[in-house]
Design a protein around this motif. Structure first.
Motif, PDB file in Angstrom:
ATOM      1  N   ILE A   1       0.850  -1.189   0.000  1.00  0.00           N
ATOM      2  CA  ILE A   1       0.000   0.000   0.000  1.00  0.00           C
ATOM      3  C   ILE A   1       0.886   1.240   0.000  1.00  0.00           C
ATOM      4  N   TYR A   2       0.655   2.108  -0.975  1.00  0.00           N
ATOM      5  CA  TYR A   2       1.455   3.330  -1.091  1.00  0.00           C
ATOM      6  C   TYR A   2       0.546   4.546  -1.138  1.00  0.00           C
ATOM      7  N   ASN A   3       0.924   5.566  -0.381  1.00  0.00           N
ATOM      8  CA  ASN A   3       0.339   6.889  -0.555  1.00  0.00           C
ATOM      9  C   ASN A   3       1.457   7.907  -0.422  1.00  0.00           C
ATOM     10  N   LYS A   4       1.155   9.143  -0.509  1.00  0.00           N
ATOM     11  CA  LYS A   4       2.194  10.172  -0.491  1.00  0.00           C
ATOM     12  C   LYS A   4       2.964  10.217   0.824  1.00  0.00           C
ATOM     13  N   GLN A   5       2.364   9.704   1.889  1.00  0.00           N
ATOM     14  CA  GLN A   5       2.994   9.795   3.196  1.00  0.00           C
ATOM     15  C   GLN A   5       3.852   8.580   3.553  1.00  0.00           C
ATOM     16  N   ALA A   6       3.408   7.394   3.169  1.00  0.00           N
ATOM     17  CA  ALA A   6       4.101   6.199   3.664  1.00  0.00           C
ATOM     18  C   ALA A   6       3.843   4.988   2.777  1.00  0.00           C
ATOM     19  N   VAL A   7       4.642   3.934   3.050  1.00  0.00           N
ATOM     20  CA  VAL A   7       4.476   2.622   2.427  1.00  0.00           C
ATOM     21  C   VAL A   7       4.207   1.616   3.529  1.00  0.00           C
ATOM     22  N   SER A   8       3.256   0.727   3.304  1.00  0.00           N
ATOM     23  CA  SER A   8       2.994  -0.332   4.279  1.00  0.00           C
ATOM     24  C   SER A   8       2.735  -1.636   3.542  1.00  0.00           C
ATOM     25  N   ILE A   9       3.011  -2.747   4.207  1.00  0.00           N
ATOM     26  CA  ILE A   9       2.764  -4.081   3.665  1.00  0.00           C
ATOM     27  C   ILE A   9       1.956  -4.857   4.680  1.00  0.00           C
ATOM     28  N   GLU A  10       0.858  -5.448   4.233  1.00  0.00           N
ATOM     29  CA  GLU A  10      -0.004  -6.205   5.137  1.00  0.00           C
ATOM     30  C   GLU A  10      -0.503  -7.462   4.453  1.00  0.00           C
ATOM     31  N   ALA A  11      -0.940  -8.414   5.261  1.00  0.00           N
ATOM     32  CA  ALA A  11      -1.427  -9.687   4.723  1.00  0.00           C
ATOM     33  C   ALA A  11      -2.874  -9.560   4.251  1.00  0.00           C
ATOM     34  N   PHE A  12      -3.232 -10.387   3.269  1.00  0.00           N
ATOM     35  CA  PHE A  12      -4.631 -10.479   2.842  1.00  0.00           C
ATOM     36  C   PHE A  12      -4.917 -11.936   2.498  1.00  0.00           C
ATOM     37  N   ASN A  13      -6.166 -12.331   2.535  1.00  0.00           N
ATOM     38  CA  ASN A  13      -6.562 -13.710   2.240  1.00  0.00           C
ATOM     39  C   ASN A  13      -6.744 -13.877   0.736  1.00  0.00           C
ATOM     40  N   ARG A  14      -5.862 -14.634   0.131  1.00  0.00           N
ATOM     41  CA  ARG A  14      -5.920 -14.805  -1.324  1.00  0.00           C
ATOM     42  C   ARG A  14      -6.701 -16.042  -1.742  1.00  0.00           C
ATOM     43  N   PHE A  15      -7.305 -16.751  -0.781  1.00  0.00           N
ATOM     44  CA  PHE A  15      -8.045 -17.970  -1.082  1.00  0.00           C
ATOM     45  C   PHE A  15      -9.511 -17.845  -0.658  1.00  0.00           C
ATOM     46  N   VAL A  16     -10.337 -18.643  -1.308  1.00  0.00           N
ATOM     47  CA  VAL A  16     -11.700 -18.863  -0.843  1.00  0.00           C
ATOM     48  C   VAL A  16     -11.800 -20.350  -0.493  1.00  0.00           C
ATOM     49  N   ASP A  17     -12.311 -20.660   0.685  1.00  0.00           N
ATOM     50  CA  ASP A  17     -12.351 -22.037   1.185  1.00  0.00           C
ATOM     51  C   ASP A  17     -13.778 -22.572   1.227  1.00  0.00           C
ATOM     52  N   PHE A  18     -13.928 -23.801   0.748  1.00  0.00           N
ATOM     53  CA  PHE A  18     -15.187 -24.528   0.854  1.00  0.00           C
ATOM     54  C   PHE A  18     -14.924 -25.747   1.730  1.00  0.00           C
ATOM     55  N   ASP A  19     -15.466 -25.754   2.935  1.00  0.00           N
ATOM     56  CA  ASP A  19     -15.203 -26.806   3.916  1.00  0.00           C
ATOM     57  C   ASP A  19     -16.450 -27.660   4.099  1.00  0.00           C
ATOM     58  N   ASN A  20     -16.438 -28.823   3.423  1.00  0.00           N
ATOM     59  CA  ASN A  20     -17.573 -29.740   3.484  1.00  0.00           C
ATOM     60  C   ASN A  20     -18.880 -29.041   3.114  1.00  0.00           C
ATOM     61  N   GLU A  21     -18.807 -28.230   2.066  1.00  0.00           N
ATOM     62  CA  GLU A  21     -19.998 -27.505   1.613  1.00  0.00           C
ATOM     63  C   GLU A  21     -20.614 -28.194   0.404  1.00  0.00           C
ATOM     64  N   LYS A  22     -21.846 -27.858   0.112  1.00  0.00           N
ATOM     65  CA  LYS A  22     -22.535 -28.432  -1.031  1.00  0.00           C
ATOM     66  C   LYS A  22     -21.920 -27.922  -2.336  1.00  0.00           C
ATOM     67  N   PHE A  23     -21.916 -28.817  -3.311  1.00  0.00           N
ATOM     68  CA  PHE A  23     -21.373 -28.471  -4.622  1.00  0.00           C
ATOM     69  C   PHE A  23     -22.080 -27.242  -5.204  1.00  0.00           C
ATOM     70  N   VAL A  24     -23.344 -27.086  -4.899  1.00  0.00           N
ATOM     71  CA  VAL A  24     -24.111 -25.968  -5.436  1.00  0.00           C
ATOM     72  C   VAL A  24     -23.520 -24.633  -4.999  1.00  0.00           C
ATOM     73  N   ASN A  25     -22.853 -24.598  -3.834  1.00  0.00           N
ATOM     74  CA  ASN A  25     -22.232 -23.355  -3.377  1.00  0.00           C
ATOM     75  C   ASN A  25     -21.008 -23.002  -4.224  1.00  0.00           C
ATOM     76  N   VAL A  26     -20.282 -24.037  -4.660  1.00  0.00           N
ATOM     77  CA  VAL A  26     -19.148 -23.801  -5.553  1.00  0.00           C
ATOM     78  C   VAL A  26     -19.643 -23.302  -6.906  1.00  0.00           C
ATOM     79  N   VAL A  27     -20.727 -23.909  -7.370  1.00  0.00           N
ATOM     80  CA  VAL A  27     -21.336 -23.479  -8.626  1.00  0.00           C
ATOM     81  C   VAL A  27     -21.726 -22.011  -8.558  1.00  0.00           C
TER      82      VAL A  27
END
Length: 279
Positions: free
Chosen positions: A194-220
């Motif tokens: 993340i950059y703006n005129k004042q500072a630079v920062s680095i942070e984590a984000f969730n790059r995955f979507v998880d389906f845990d024992n869910e119905k196939f229709v939810n993936v669809v």
């Protein structure tokens, strides 16, 4: 370079490679060039055939490069390609090196005509990049005052308000730099710059979507909402349970192949109808 040497250079160029153009056109071209290139009252007088050689040296447009010379310095201007997305939906673009860009609404890309060897892009707006690996030609995205440099990976670059920029890395690695700064920042998958005129920062984000024992229709439903494909699948499979982790920017073909293997199904992707059929 003095005028005599300049004239000699033009003469040699003409003798090496004559131009198949009419005398009248050559004479007119030279007069136009001379009026701009030599602003002093006393101008060089030379036959049109030498003048034509000057035009040959000056104009290299077939290669996408226009070069003109003055007595102070050499100036180069690279011919550019501009792609804009004026629609309200994301637009998929295949670049000359086979890298793929998903360009968001009201965004714009600018890149050179020799992009395969000069893989540099200027971005206004937001885009998701899936870059083809090429160790000899790093891929760069310039947005506001930041430059993202990669060899092969997938990431998003987003231009924020007040000249800010955010970069999310999904796969591979990237190096970030900021104009007028000697510092570089290396990102790992799952990190956000993340950059703006004042500072630079680095942070984590969730790059995955998880389906845990869910119905196939939810993936669809996830595929239909996120990728805008209509899914056709035998009704008997809709309530089957599935555990799956998907990269949020995974290619649709990869997801479909994975689902077909998990449930031993055949599939067909119809790009014209934006429809995926499992059977």
């Amino acid at each position: 370079m003095d005028k005599k040497k300049l004239a000699e250079k033009y003469r040699k160029a003409w003798e090496e490679k004559p131009m198949a153009t009419s005398n009248n056109i050559k004479e007119a071209s030279w007069n136009k060039f001379q009026s701009k290139a030599f602003s002093t009252k006393k101008r060089i007088k030379m036959p049109w055939r030498y003048a034509a050689a000057a035009i040959l040296i000056i104009s290299l447009s077939a290669g996408g490069l226009f070069v003109y010379q003055n007595t102070q310095q050499d100036t180069y201007k690279i011919a550019e390609n501009v792609i804009e997305n004026p629609t309200s939906e994301w637009k998929t673009i295949i670049l000359p090196d086979s890298s793929k860009v998903e360009l968001s609404a009201n965004s714009k890309l600018v890149y050179a005509t020799d992009f395969v060897h000069n893989r540099k892009i200027e971005l206004n707006g937001e885009g998701f990049f899936k870059v083809k690996k090429d160790k000899e030609h790093p891929f760069q995205v310039v947005c506001n005052e930041t430059t993202t440099t990669v060899l092969g990976t997938s990431f998003t670059v987003r231009e924020d308000l007040k000249d800010g920029v955010s970069v999310k890395l999904y796969e591979g690695s990237v190096q970030m730099s900021v104009k007028d700064s000697t510092q570089n920042w290396l990102l790992a998958p799952g990190e956000k710059f993340i950059y703006n005129k004042q500072a630079v920062s680095i942070e984590a984000f969730n790059r995955f979507v998880d389906f845990d024992n869910e119905k196939f229709v939810n993936v669809v439903q996830y595929i239909e909402d996120g990728y805008h494909y209509k899914i056709r699948i035998p009704e008997a499979y809709l309530n089957k349970r599935i555990t799956l982790r998907i990269n949020k920017k995974e290619d649709i073909t990869t997801i479909v192949k994975l689902l077909s293997k998990l449930h031993n199904l055949n599939y067909e992707i119809n790009e014209s109808l934006k429809q995926i059929t499992f059977q």
